[in-house]
Design a protein around this motif. Sequence first.
Motif, mmCIF file in Angstrom:
data_model
loop_
_atom_site.group_PDB
_atom_site.id
_atom_site.type_symbol
_atom_site.label_atom_id
_atom_site.label_comp_id
_atom_site.label_asym_id
_atom_site.label_seq_id
_atom_site.Cartn_x
_atom_site.Cartn_y
_atom_site.Cartn_z
ATOM 1 N N LEU A 133 36.075 41.319 41.326
ATOM 2 C CA LEU A 133 34.648 41.298 40.966
ATOM 3 C C LEU A 133 33.980 42.517 41.594
ATOM 4 N N PRO A 182 31.086 34.249 43.611
ATOM 5 C CA PRO A 182 31.778 35.543 43.493
ATOM 6 C C PRO A 182 31.559 36.455 44.705
ATOM 7 N N ALA A 223 38.457 36.720 41.946
ATOM 8 C CA ALA A 223 38.228 35.484 41.193
ATOM 9 C C ALA A 223 39.550 34.982 40.640
ATOM 10 N N CYS A 234 33.575 36.480 33.280
ATOM 11 C CA CYS A 234 33.206 37.686 34.054
ATOM 12 C C CYS A 234 32.605 38.782 33.194
#
Lengths: 160, 160
Positions: free
Chosen positions: B84, B111, B118, B139
């Motif tokens: 992320l 996150p 993730a 995402c």
Amino acid sequence: MTLDGPKAWSALRPGETTTDRPISADATVQFIGTIGAPWASAQDCPKQGDAAGGPICFIELVPHLAPTLSGLRPGARLQLLYWLHLARRDLLLQSPRSDGNLRGTFALRSPLRPNPIASSLVRLIDIDGPVLSVRGLDCVDGTPLLDIKPEFGHLTGVAA
Amino acid sequence: MTLDGPKAWSALRPGETTTDRPISADATVQFIGTIGAPWASAQDCPKQGDAAGGPICFIELVPHLAPTLSGLRPGARLQLLYWLHLARRDLLLQSPRSDGNLRGTFALRSPLRPNPIASSLVRLIDIDGPVLSVRGLDCVDGTPLLDIKPEFGHLTGVAA
């Protein structure tokens, strides 16, 4: 052939295929703690952890991260991500049973992969300051920890 | 306060606590592909993916890793790990609902975490060369991929 860590996890088996591309360094991870486990080498480790009957392992968190544990309770089921520091990262095709039956690395949960990150579901037994005891791990003593996540939400991500 | 990536995921909410320790760089990860998703910003993303009814997302694998997909079949359930890249990494205590109800980062699947990795379970819809289509992601478009693992073995790691 590119190796990562002090030694390769294992020698190549017949038919196993590697890449000779260098490992690119696209982002960095920080080790948030260290796992204490009863297995001294990769050969000693179980194929998979047992969160009900497996031995208790200990996680010693980096002290300044202790506040991140606030809200965790013994009995919880957790997902742990950890860094398999002894694993080679260059295998494209593997033969886990040494039977010449080759599969792609991403069709296996083998520890040998481009990013050697393991994911296990464990049971939290106790918390004592920055030290957690858990059942369900499968890794070598001294393995670095990357993340702790509560399990909730994860298993419901795929309809049964 | 340490930020990672081009911008922080979000501003601090009341009571949220950060560390000012620098992020140590203990190991490097390589991006193995890129996720194509219909969400342009973190604010647009669902809280959690839906592997049954969610939109199809595309994974474009780095071409030289294409052999690693050998053995994967449409219909399979996969665990994906992804990076992320927009998430801040310095939060110790978080208040996800902005209600002042603070919990430690490792008691949440937020996150925003020291290693913003993730993990989602998805359904593999199709494979076309180095491109996979899947349902179940959550995402931002352009998120880097770290790993693909078959689901088997993972869900049985904890006794029900």
